[in-house]
Scaffold this motif. Structure first.
Motif, PDB file in Angstrom:
ATOM      1  N   GLY A  47      33.392 -11.349  23.029  1.00 17.94           N
ATOM      2  CA  GLY A  47      33.352 -10.620  24.297  1.00 17.94           C
ATOM      3  C   GLY A  47      31.985 -10.044  24.591  1.00 17.94           C
ATOM      4  O   GLY A  47      31.509 -10.090  25.733  1.00 17.94           O
ATOM      5  N   LEU A  48      31.337  -9.514  23.567  1.00 17.83           N
ATOM      6  CA  LEU A  48      29.990  -8.967  23.763  1.00 17.83           C
ATOM      7  C   LEU A  48      29.000 -10.048  24.175  1.00 17.83           C
ATOM      8  O   LEU A  48      28.175  -9.840  25.068  1.00 17.83           O
ATOM      9  N   VAL A  49      29.085 -11.206  23.552  1.00 23.01           N
ATOM     10  CA  VAL A  49      28.195 -12.315  23.900  1.00 23.01           C
ATOM     11  C   VAL A  49      28.397 -12.706  25.366  1.00 23.01           C
ATOM     12  O   VAL A  49      27.428 -12.908  26.105  1.00 23.01           O
ATOM     13  N   LEU A  50      29.648 -12.780  25.807  1.00 23.61           N
ATOM     14  CA  LEU A  50      29.921 -13.156  27.195  1.00 23.61           C
ATOM     15  C   LEU A  50      29.300 -12.172  28.176  1.00 23.61           C
ATOM     16  O   LEU A  50      28.637 -12.562  29.139  1.00 23.61           O
ATOM     17  N   HIS A  51      29.510 -10.877  27.931  1.00 23.50           N
ATOM     18  CA  HIS A  51      29.036  -9.886  28.896  1.00 23.50           C
ATOM     19  C   HIS A  51      27.522  -9.669  28.842  1.00 23.50           C
ATOM     20  O   HIS A  51      26.898  -9.447  29.878  1.00 23.50           O
ATOM     21  N   ILE A  52      26.949  -9.750  27.667  1.00 17.53           N
ATOM     22  CA  ILE A  52      25.489  -9.644  27.575  1.00 17.53           C
ATOM     23  C   ILE A  52      24.851 -10.840  28.274  1.00 17.53           C
ATOM     24  O   ILE A  52      23.835 -10.709  28.962  1.00 17.53           O
ATOM     25  N   SER A  53      25.456 -11.992  28.144  1.00 15.63           N
ATOM     26  CA  SER A  53      24.974 -13.180  28.835  1.00 15.63           C
ATOM     27  C   SER A  53      25.081 -13.007  30.353  1.00 15.63           C
ATOM     28  O   SER A  53      24.184 -13.411  31.095  1.00 15.63           O
ATOM     29  N   ASN A  54      26.177 -12.406  30.817  1.00 16.68           N
ATOM     30  CA  ASN A  54      26.319 -12.145  32.255  1.00 16.68           C
ATOM     31  C   ASN A  54      25.179 -11.267  32.758  1.00 16.68           C
ATOM     32  O   ASN A  54      24.556 -11.563  33.784  1.00 16.68           O
ATOM     33  N   ILE A  55      24.932 -10.187  32.055  1.00 16.19           N
ATOM     34  CA  ILE A  55      23.877  -9.259  32.469  1.00 16.19           C
ATOM     35  C   ILE A  55      22.530  -9.971  32.496  1.00 16.19           C
ATOM     36  O   ILE A  55      21.764  -9.836  33.450  1.00 16.19           O
ATOM     37  N   ASN A  56      22.247 -10.745  31.468  1.00 18.73           N
ATOM     38  CA  ASN A  56      20.980 -11.469  31.402  1.00 18.73           C
ATOM     39  C   ASN A  56      20.847 -12.457  32.557  1.00 18.73           C
ATOM     40  O   ASN A  56      19.805 -12.541  33.198  1.00 18.73           O
ATOM     41  N   GLU A  57      21.882 -13.200  32.821  1.00 14.43           N
ATOM     42  CA  GLU A  57      21.839 -14.205  33.888  1.00 14.43           C
ATOM     43  C   GLU A  57      21.651 -13.553  35.256  1.00 14.43           C
ATOM     44  O   GLU A  57      20.849 -14.004  36.064  1.00 14.43           O
ATOM     45  N   ILE A  58      22.365 -12.487  35.502  1.00 17.96           N
ATOM     46  CA  ILE A  58      22.304 -11.825  36.808  1.00 17.96           C
ATOM     47  C   ILE A  58      20.950 -11.160  37.025  1.00 17.96           C
ATOM     48  O   ILE A  58      20.390 -11.210  38.124  1.00 17.96           O
ATOM     49  N   GLU A  59      20.401 -10.558  36.008  1.00 17.23           N
ATOM     50  CA  GLU A  59      19.136  -9.836  36.161  1.00 17.23           C
ATOM     51  C   GLU A  59      17.955 -10.757  36.441  1.00 17.23           C
ATOM     52  O   GLU A  59      16.956 -10.322  36.983  1.00 17.23           O
ATOM     53  N   HIS A  60      18.069 -12.013  36.095  1.00 18.33           N
ATOM     54  CA  HIS A  60      16.963 -12.944  36.310  1.00 18.33           C
ATOM     55  C   HIS A  60      17.051 -13.677  37.645  1.00 18.33           C
ATOM     56  O   HIS A  60      16.282 -14.588  37.896  1.00 18.33           O
ATOM     57  N   LEU A  61      17.985 -13.275  38.478  1.00 16.58           N
ATOM     58  CA  LEU A  61      18.107 -13.897  39.794  1.00 16.58           C
ATOM     59  C   LEU A  61      17.269 -13.136  40.806  1.00 16.58           C
ATOM     60  O   LEU A  61      17.368 -11.923  40.927  1.00 16.58           O
ATOM     61  N   GLU A  62      16.468 -13.872  41.531  1.00 14.46           N
ATOM     62  CA  GLU A  62      15.671 -13.275  42.606  1.00 14.46           C
ATOM     63  C   GLU A  62      16.467 -13.407  43.902  1.00 14.46           C
ATOM     64  O   GLU A  62      17.254 -14.327  44.073  1.00 14.46           O
ATOM     65  N   PHE A  64      19.074 -12.176  45.357  1.00 12.24           N
ATOM     66  CA  PHE A  64      20.510 -12.387  45.294  1.00 12.24           C
ATOM     67  C   PHE A  64      21.181 -11.116  45.800  1.00 12.24           C
ATOM     68  O   PHE A  64      20.559 -10.054  45.821  1.00 12.24           O
ATOM     69  N   GLU A  65      22.412 -11.195  46.208  1.00  5.89           N
ATOM     70  CA  GLU A  65      23.135 -10.039  46.743  1.00  5.89           C
ATOM     71  C   GLU A  65      23.067  -8.870  45.757  1.00  5.89           C
ATOM     72  O   GLU A  65      23.673  -8.908  44.698  1.00  5.89           O
ATOM     73  N   GLN A  66      22.349  -7.833  46.141  1.00  5.94           N
ATOM     74  CA  GLN A  66      22.127  -6.696  45.247  1.00  5.94           C
ATOM     75  C   GLN A  66      23.433  -5.962  44.914  1.00  5.94           C
ATOM     76  O   GLN A  66      23.637  -5.552  43.783  1.00  5.94           O
ATOM     77  N   ASN A  67      24.316  -5.800  45.899  1.00  7.52           N
ATOM     78  CA  ASN A  67      25.587  -5.110  45.651  1.00  7.52           C
ATOM     79  C   ASN A  67      26.439  -5.876  44.646  1.00  7.52           C
ATOM     80  O   ASN A  67      27.069  -5.293  43.768  1.00  7.52           O
ATOM     81  N   TRP A  68      26.462  -7.203  44.770  1.00  8.16           N
ATOM     82  CA  TRP A  68      27.229  -8.027  43.843  1.00  8.16           C
ATOM     83  C   TRP A  68      26.652  -7.934  42.433  1.00  8.16           C
ATOM     84  O   TRP A  68      27.379  -7.806  41.459  1.00  8.16           O
ATOM     85  N   LYS A  69      25.313  -7.996  42.340  1.00  3.59           N
ATOM     86  CA  LYS A  69      24.654  -7.891  41.039  1.00  3.59           C
ATOM     87  C   LYS A  69      24.970  -6.555  40.379  1.00  3.59           C
ATOM     88  O   LYS A  69      25.304  -6.499  39.191  1.00  3.59           O
ATOM     89  N   THR A  70      24.891  -5.475  41.146  1.00  7.95           N
ATOM     90  CA  THR A  70      25.165  -4.138  40.608  1.00  7.95           C
ATOM     91  C   THR A  70      26.612  -4.029  40.150  1.00  7.95           C
ATOM     92  O   THR A  70      26.898  -3.498  39.064  1.00  7.95           O
ATOM     93  N   ALA A  71      27.538  -4.545  40.949  1.00 12.84           N
ATOM     94  CA  ALA A  71      28.961  -4.500  40.579  1.00 12.84           C
ATOM     95  C   ALA A  71      29.220  -5.311  39.309  1.00 12.84           C
ATOM     96  O   ALA A  71      29.929  -4.840  38.401  1.00 12.84           O
ATOM     97  N   GLN A  72      28.652  -6.504  39.214  1.00 12.17           N
ATOM     98  CA  GLN A  72      28.868  -7.337  38.030  1.00 12.17           C
ATOM     99  C   GLN A  72      28.265  -6.714  36.776  1.00 12.17           C
ATOM    100  O   GLN A  72      28.863  -6.770  35.703  1.00 12.17           O
ATOM    101  N   ASN A  73      27.091  -6.128  36.912  1.00 13.39           N
ATOM    102  CA  ASN A  73      26.490  -5.444  35.762  1.00 13.39           C
ATOM    103  C   ASN A  73      27.336  -4.257  35.345  1.00 13.39           C
ATOM    104  O   ASN A  73      27.512  -3.999  34.149  1.00 13.39           O
ATOM    105  N   GLY A  74      27.858  -3.524  36.306  1.00 12.72           N
ATOM    106  CA  GLY A  74      28.729  -2.390  35.991  1.00 12.72           C
ATOM    107  C   GLY A  74      30.001  -2.816  35.286  1.00 12.72           C
ATOM    108  O   GLY A  74      30.437  -2.189  34.323  1.00 12.72           O
ATOM    109  N   ILE A  75      30.596  -3.915  35.753  1.00 15.15           N
ATOM    110  CA  ILE A  75      31.800  -4.453  35.103  1.00 15.15           C
ATOM    111  C   ILE A  75      31.470  -4.868  33.675  1.00 15.15           C
ATOM    112  O   ILE A  75      32.211  -4.544  32.732  1.00 15.15           O
TER     113      ILE A  75
END
Length: 135
Positions: A47-62, A64-75
């Motif tokens: 589970g940790l690998v999945l969520h850390i990967s999500n955060i990494n993938e989302i943060e490297h997007l230029e 991109f919908e900022q609200n969606w990125k913030t919500a996904q990182n929060g989740i």
């Protein structure tokens, strides 16, 4: 070009499953019946690998919908906190046997991992669709 979801499956899911698969193979060849087939800490790692990967993938997007990125990182951060608590309970159950029902923790972590898997897939699916459309 290889689809991001295929890379996610190989680089994230398969790597995250290493502790679970390793324990399975050890259990399979072991002559001792004292080792459990499933351990909550293995699923916590997944589970940790999945969520850390999500955060990494989302943060490297230029751009991109900022609200969606913030919500996904929060989740993802919320799930990481839950996994941290469940890992601490697993360690506590090993330190002080009988104080924690390890089966309850095991099933909770397994359920949480299934939810994490589908959340992570949805993140990679959306990122894949958006980057494909932008290319």
């Amino acid at each position: 070009m290889v689809d991001r979801r295929i890379k996610w499956l190989i680089y994230t899911v398969l790597v995250g499953l290493i502790p679970i698969v390793s324990r399975f193979f050890i259990w399979l060849v072991s002559t001792s019946s004292t080792m459990p087939l499933f351990n909550p800490s293995d699923f916590v790692a997944f589970g940790l690998v999945l969520h850390i990967s999500n955060i990494n993938e989302i943060e490297h997007l230029e751009s991109f919908e900022q609200n969606w990125k913030t919500a996904q990182n929060g989740i993802s951060l919320t799930f990481i906190a839950f996994y941290g608590v469940l890992f601490a309970l697993t360690v506590l159950s090993e330190t002080v046997p009988g104080i924690i029902n390890i089966d309850t923790i095991k099933y909770a972590v397994m359920l949480l991992c299934m939810v994490s898997f589908f959340l992570s897939y949805s993140v990679y699916h959306r990122v894949s669709m958006v980057t494909r459309a932008g290319a």
